[in-house]
Design a protein around this motif. Structure first.
Motif, PDB file in Angstrom:
ATOM      1  N   VAL A  20      38.088   9.941  15.410  1.00 48.33           N
ATOM      2  CA  VAL A  20      39.266   9.553  16.170  1.00 48.33           C
ATOM      3  C   VAL A  20      38.821   8.995  17.508  1.00 48.33           C
ATOM      4  O   VAL A  20      38.062   9.646  18.235  1.00 48.33           O
ATOM      5  CB  VAL A  20      40.215  10.750  16.412  1.00 48.33           C
ATOM      6  N   LEU A  21      39.266   7.796  17.827  1.00 50.01           N
ATOM      7  CA  LEU A  21      39.117   7.246  19.172  1.00 50.01           C
ATOM      8  C   LEU A  21      40.509   7.244  19.770  1.00 50.01           C
ATOM      9  O   LEU A  21      41.401   6.538  19.286  1.00 50.01           O
ATOM     10  CB  LEU A  21      38.542   5.833  19.148  1.00 50.01           C
ATOM     11  N   GLY A  22      40.718   8.056  20.803  1.00 47.21           N
ATOM     12  CA  GLY A  22      42.070   8.195  21.307  1.00 47.21           C
ATOM     13  C   GLY A  22      42.134   8.498  22.787  1.00 47.21           C
ATOM     14  O   GLY A  22      41.156   8.374  23.524  1.00 47.21           O
ATOM     15  N   ASP A  23      43.307   8.912  23.219  1.00 49.35           N
ATOM     16  CA  ASP A  23      43.544   9.235  24.618  1.00 49.35           C
ATOM     17  C   ASP A  23      44.010  10.678  24.736  1.00 49.35           C
ATOM     18  O   ASP A  23      43.615  11.523  23.926  1.00 49.35           O
ATOM     19  CB  ASP A  23      44.534   8.249  25.249  1.00 49.35           C
ATOM     20  N   SER A  24      44.866  10.964  25.696  1.00 50.67           N
ATOM     21  CA  SER A  24      45.241  12.353  25.966  1.00 50.67           C
ATOM     22  C   SER A  24      45.983  13.017  24.815  1.00 50.67           C
ATOM     23  O   SER A  24      45.965  14.241  24.687  1.00 50.67           O
ATOM     24  CB  SER A  24      46.097  12.430  27.232  1.00 50.67           C
TER      25      SER A  24
ATOM     26  N   GLN B  89      35.810   7.532  27.966  1.00 48.78           N
ATOM     27  CA  GLN B  89      34.344   7.504  27.956  1.00 48.78           C
ATOM     28  C   GLN B  89      33.783   6.226  27.334  1.00 48.78           C
ATOM     29  O   GLN B  89      32.575   6.081  27.211  1.00 48.78           O
ATOM     30  CB  GLN B  89      33.794   8.712  27.201  1.00 48.78           C
ATOM     31  N   GLY B  90      34.651   5.308  26.942  1.00 52.49           N
ATOM     32  CA  GLY B  90      34.171   4.059  26.359  1.00 52.49           C
ATOM     33  C   GLY B  90      34.985   3.651  25.148  1.00 52.49           C
ATOM     34  O   GLY B  90      35.803   4.427  24.635  1.00 52.49           O
ATOM     35  N   GLY B  91      34.751   2.421  24.679  1.00 46.94           N
ATOM     36  CA  GLY B  91      35.529   1.872  23.582  1.00 46.94           C
ATOM     37  C   GLY B  91      34.897   2.091  22.223  1.00 46.94           C
ATOM     38  O   GLY B  91      34.024   2.954  22.031  1.00 46.94           O
ATOM     39  N   ILE B  92      35.316   1.267  21.282  1.00 46.48           N
ATOM     40  CA  ILE B  92      34.938   1.447  19.886  1.00 46.48           C
ATOM     41  C   ILE B  92      33.489   1.089  19.599  1.00 46.48           C
ATOM     42  O   ILE B  92      32.874   1.615  18.662  1.00 46.48           O
ATOM     43  CB  ILE B  92      35.877   0.618  18.972  1.00 46.48           C
ATOM     44  N   GLU B  93      32.887   0.196  20.406  1.00 44.17           N
ATOM     45  CA  GLU B  93      31.546  -0.294  20.104  1.00 44.17           C
ATOM     46  C   GLU B  93      30.510   0.819  20.096  1.00 44.17           C
ATOM     47  O   GLU B  93      29.571   0.795  19.299  1.00 44.17           O
ATOM     48  CB  GLU B  93      31.146  -1.384  21.105  1.00 44.17           C
TER      49      GLU B  93
END
Length: 355
Positions: A77-81, A110-114
């Motif tokens: 999961v790449l997400g926010d709060s 802490q950074g994006g998908i890359e």
């Protein structure tokens, strides 16, 4: 000398009056550890604090990762709060509790998908699922390339059949109540409240929080039930470029196709509706009810977009209490549970191999 004595007397009187007001306000206000809306907007927890018990896990059921993807898990999961600001209260815990899927959560902060998809571990042992979660207000800012062109990339055959995920909706959470007793005085909290509440009483809003009237009074457990607190940025979506939804959808689709080109990972886009969007059909001011970007994203039919906006509007129509916390921009535990169940249902209804 008499003038100096008079000045001191006035000064002492003013300080005494201000101190008395601060003390009285501090005694009146509920415990200061409240929601971001009441804190930033200078609204009282007495009025907007939730009174329906919430639920939390004893500990997070997933791994929080602040670095790169260096260890395999079935779900990333790449997400926010909404995906981990409070480790024991978010939708990911509910998802893992019911499915048992090994999960890592990465934060946009802490950074994006890359940093995830470029790692050697991701390329060699990719996850089965990847969820890109973002609040609606930030989705355009996070994927802003206005020169985007939809790729005509043909995906390879998938290497495995999806399996159905368990979803018996029995959760191992603990209930807790909002603390309202304040031990001692919190003059900082009282001062913050007064600095924003007094101008608001005079018709001047000096915060980034707006109070809107609702047409119903049964949707929140707070003392004030017929108003809703939102960020003013929710309203500012009406100033976004006309092509913002198409631009965002294009960028998300190209990213989805790029990742799914490995023939193994399924990508799902999880846009969390702004509070304004979720309650748009019960706003007294109907001019604010059509500002959501999500329907525009859904026009891109190839995008794996889970329609949480439709789900939450339906829950609102049915009278579900505290989907969002009345004092906050975030979901209640009920909202997080709904989000997790919707994600499980989405994976299950699309559980088939690519042709």
């Amino acid at each position: 000398m008499a003038d100096f004595h008079r000045f001191n007397l006035i000064l002492v009187s003013v300080v005494t009056i201000i101190s008395a007001i601060l003390v009285a306000t501090s005694l009146y206000l509920d415990k200061s550890a409240g929601g971001n809306m009441t804190r930033l907007g200078g609204y009282s927890e007495n009025d907007y604090g939730w009174n329906k018990p919430q639920h939390a896990y004893a500990k997070p059921l997933y791994q929080s990762n602040k670095g790169n993807y260096h260890e395999h898990s079935d779900l990333v999961v790449l997400g926010d709060s909404f995906s981990g600001e409070i480790p024991t209260v978010n939708w990911v815990n509910y998802f893992v509790d019911r499915t048992g899927v090994s999960t890592q959560v990465f934060s946009f902060n802490q950074g994006g998908i890359e940093r995830i998809i470029s790692s050697s571990v991701f390329r060699q042992t990719p996850p089965k699922y990847l969820v890109i979660e973002s609040i609606e207000e930030s989705i355009y800012r996070r994927f802003p390339n206005r020169n985007c062109q939809v790729s005509e990339q043909k995906l390879p055959a998938k290497q495995h059949y999806d399996t159905k995920l368990a979803n018996d909706k029995l959760y191992q959470t603990n209930a807790f109540k909002r603390e309202t007793y304040q031990q001692g005085l919190n003059l900082d909290n009282a001062g913050n409240y007064l600095i924003k509440a007094i101008p608001r009483a005079l018709g001047l809003n000096v915060s980034d929080v707006t109070e809107l009237a609702l047409t119903r009074d049964d949707l929140f457990s707070s003392r004030v039930k017929d108003n809703i607190l939102i960020y003013t940025t929710d309203i500012e979506k009406r100033n976004w470029p006309e092509d913002s939804s198409a631009t965002t959808a294009c960028n998300l689709l190209n990213l989805q196709q790029r990742i799914e080109a490995n023939g193994y990972t399924k990508v799902v886009i999880m846009v969390i509706p702004d509070k304004l969007t979720a309650y748009s059909e019960v706003l007294a001011n109907e001019s604010l009810s059509q500002l959501s970007i999500i329907p525009g994203l859904a026009k891109q039919k190839s995008l794996n977009l889970i329609r949480l906006d439709l789900l939450l509007k339906e829950e609102v129509a049915q009278g579900t209490v505290d989907i969002y916390l009345p004092n906050d921009t975030h979901w209640s535990s009920a909202g997080y549970r709904l989000g997790a169940e919707a994600m499980i249902d989405y994976f299950n209804t699309t559980a088939q191999p690519f042709d």
